[in-house]
Design an enzyme around this catalytic site. Structure first.
Site, PDB file in Angstrom:
ATOM      1  N   SER A 141       0.739  -1.333  -0.020  1.00 32.48           N
ATOM      2  CA  SER A 141      -0.025   0.048  -0.074  1.00 32.48           C
ATOM      3  C   SER A 141       0.973   1.193  -0.192  1.00 32.48           C
ATOM      4  O   SER A 141       1.597   1.563  -0.979  1.00 32.48           O
ATOM      5  CB  SER A 141      -0.861   0.015   1.305  1.00 32.48           C
ATOM      6  OG  SER A 141      -1.765   1.180   1.142  1.00 32.48           O
ATOM      7  N   ASP A 148      -3.178   6.533  -3.121  1.00 33.99           N
ATOM      8  CA  ASP A 148      -2.092   5.824  -2.533  1.00 33.99           C
ATOM      9  C   ASP A 148      -1.339   4.696  -3.605  1.00 33.99           C
ATOM     10  O   ASP A 148      -1.903   4.573  -4.852  1.00 33.99           O
ATOM     11  CB  ASP A 148      -2.370   5.431  -1.109  1.00 33.99           C
ATOM     12  CG  ASP A 148      -3.102   4.033  -1.468  1.00 33.99           C
ATOM     13  OD1 ASP A 148      -3.823   3.835  -2.261  1.00 33.99           O
ATOM     14  OD2 ASP A 148      -3.168   3.216  -0.249  1.00 33.99           O
ATOM     15  N   ASP A 195      -1.254   1.541  -3.901  1.00 37.94           N
ATOM     16  CA  ASP A 195      -2.026   0.430  -4.446  1.00 37.94           C
ATOM     17  C   ASP A 195      -3.615   1.065  -4.868  1.00 37.94           C
ATOM     18  O   ASP A 195      -4.416   0.053  -5.290  1.00 37.94           O
ATOM     19  CB  ASP A 195      -2.088  -0.542  -3.552  1.00 37.94           C
ATOM     20  CG  ASP A 195      -2.919  -0.660  -2.306  1.00 37.94           C
ATOM     21  OD1 ASP A 195      -2.915   0.494  -1.720  1.00 37.94           O
ATOM     22  OD2 ASP A 195      -3.643  -1.384  -1.758  1.00 37.94           O
ATOM     23  N   ASP A 244      -6.398   1.987  -3.430  1.00 37.35           N
ATOM     24  CA  ASP A 244      -7.490   1.810  -2.799  1.00 37.35           C
ATOM     25  C   ASP A 244      -7.919   3.209  -2.180  1.00 37.35           C
ATOM     26  O   ASP A 244      -9.117   3.340  -1.732  1.00 37.35           O
ATOM     27  CB  ASP A 244      -7.540   0.543  -2.013  1.00 37.35           C
ATOM     28  CG  ASP A 244      -6.477   0.626  -0.912  1.00 37.35           C
ATOM     29  OD1 ASP A 244      -5.673   1.720  -0.673  1.00 37.35           O
ATOM     30  OD2 ASP A 244      -6.422  -0.457  -0.107  1.00 37.35           O
TER      31      ASP A 244
HETATM   32 MG    MG Z   1      -3.667   1.312   0.101  1.00 36.71          MG
END
Ligand code: MG
Length: 449
Positions: free
Chosen positions: A96, A238, A240, A242
């Site tokens: 992340s 961010d 990744d 999400d």
């Molecule tokens: Mg994330």
């Protein structure tokens, strides 16, 4: 308490505590947990992600499970594709927003949502027993899955009024943060008839642009670009993809709480009597917005898995965290940066107002957060000491202290870093600053600094 899983999957520094052996052992434990295949495996743009994917897929195959590789995708894309394309589970390789040297493993159930806390413990049991290794006579196969992105974008577009959005011809600035949403979000914007301006759009595991985590402090270029290009809004993701942080049409960066309230109001007005799930540290104005639409709010411990799994159980329409994690239950009960961006377009297309005008219609709320670096022992000392505070409090996750009806402060040790996080909300900026400063100095005096 889980030993390997943190607040958000298994994370570590590649080659140090996230060794090749450890990754393989985890994959065997996941194989024993999933039992059935095929499993969909995807990864973010980190330098170690492809290597880790190979270890995971080879280990799954050795344990007798088939898997398919979706390639580099945002986490919510992998999650949605797992659910819609009929996989028996999903594995996402990502850390992340952690620094570049980190990586991690997130496991999804066949419903496209992270496995529950109870299931994490089951995986750990398999891991510590090491019982599943090479127990299968059959070797699995690894194939490519090329439909993940197409499926994901189609799913998002099903949830919004694409015709109306296209007619508005929005100008959107995307700060992709060198992360995984670069594979999907610009394309989604184009398909929705928007003029797209991108910043940090080159995927790079070292995140040379503004770093992996969008914060009000590092989104200056997004803000400037929005103003300069007269854009309808800006959004930053961010690593990744999400989480999403918004910037209004005048260049003001919104907190995750404010954008969540904006979208919640829009969705709840269309769907009165809904359920909203949020964490204990997010804004109290959600209760106010929910009340007006006869909806209810359920609070959970901090962590997106808690929110997601509670949404599944209660068939909630909305879930959110204060950090820019927003979940639209009708699409999937997970945080989803591109879905959230599409909802913002849907809102503006439907109302005909600007984002700034929309923000002015929300109940006032002032929130802030900060952190103090400290050891685990110091963190315990801080929490234990503040639990003796005279005000009413909740101690299910750290300690949340209610000064009065509209003022609260919360302290909680991070699940991923050696810090204590401090959150506060107040009815004016001045009260908020005073409250925050008071508890910051209290904490410093507790640990003797
Ligand atoms: Mg994330």
């Amino acid at each position: 308490m889980a030993k390997l899983f943190g607040t958000n999957g298994i994370r570590g520094v590649f080659g140090e505590n996230l060794t090749l052996d450890f990754i393989s052992e985890i994959a065997f434990a996941l194989a024993a947990f999933f039992k059935k295949s095929p499993i969909l495996v995807g990864y973010d743009g980190r330098e170690s992600s492809v290597v880790i994917t190979k270890i995971i897929s080879s280990s799954l195959n050795s344990a007798g499970l088939d898997c398919a590789i979706s390639g580099l995708v945002p986490t919510p894309c992998l999650q949605y594709a797992t659910k819609i394309l009929g996989y028996k589970g999903g594995i996402m390789i990502t850390a992340s927003h952690n620094p570049p040297q980190y990586n991690g493993i997130k496991a999804m159930a066949r419903d496209g949502v992270e496995i529950s806390r109870e299931d994490e413990l089951k995986v750990e049991k398999f891991f510590f027993r090491r019982s599943s290794k090479l127990s299968s006579k059959r070797l699995g196969t690894t194939t490519q899955e090329n439909r993940a992105i197409e499926t994901y974008l189609k799913g998002i577009k099903k949830q919004i009024n694409t015709r109306k959005i296209k007619s508005r011809k929005f100008t959107i600035v995307l700060d992709l943060g060198n992360g995984a949403q670069a594979t999907t979000c610009p394309r989604l914007c184009q398909e929705l008839g928007c003029k797209v301006i991108t910043i940090n759009e080159r995927i790079d595991g070292l995140f040379p642009g503004r770093g992996t985590e969008p914060t009000p402090e590092n989104l200056q270029s997004l803000s400037e670009k929005v103003v300069e290009s007269h854009a309808d809004f800006g959004v930053a993701f961010d690593g990744d993809g999400d989480r999403s942080i918004f910037c209004d049409n005048e260049g003001k960066i919104l907190t995750g709480d404010r954008s969540a309230i904006l979208l919640s109001k829009f969705i709840l007005e269309k769907n009165p009597g809904s359920t909203v799930v949020t964490t204990i540290n997010s804004t109290s104005s959600i209760e106010e917005v929910a009340m007006k639409t006869k909806s209810k709010v359920i609070r959970t411990r901090v962590g997106s898995v808690e929110v997601s799994r509670k949404m599944v159980l209660t068939k909630a329409t909305i879930g959110f965290e204060e950090n820019g994690g927003f979940m639209y239950g009708r699409h999937n009960q997970v945080r989803d940066g591109a879905m959230t961006m599409a909802l913002a377009m849907d809102l503006l297309a439907s109302s005909g107002r600007s984002m700034l005008e929309e923000m002015a219609l929300l109940p006032p709320s002032f929130t802030t957060k900060g952190k103090i670096e400290c050891s685990k022992d110091e963190a315990t000392k801080i929490i234990e000491s503040l639990k003796r505070d005279d005000h009413r409090k909740i101690t299910t996750d750290g300690v949340k202290i209610f000064i009065d009806k509209s003022n609260w402060v919360m302290m909680r040790p991070s699940g991923t870093e050696p810090i204590v996080r401090i959150y506060a909300e107040s009815n004016s900026q001045e009260n908020l600053d005073n409250l925050f400063a008071k508890y910051m100095s209290k904490i410093k005096s507790i640990i003797g600094r």
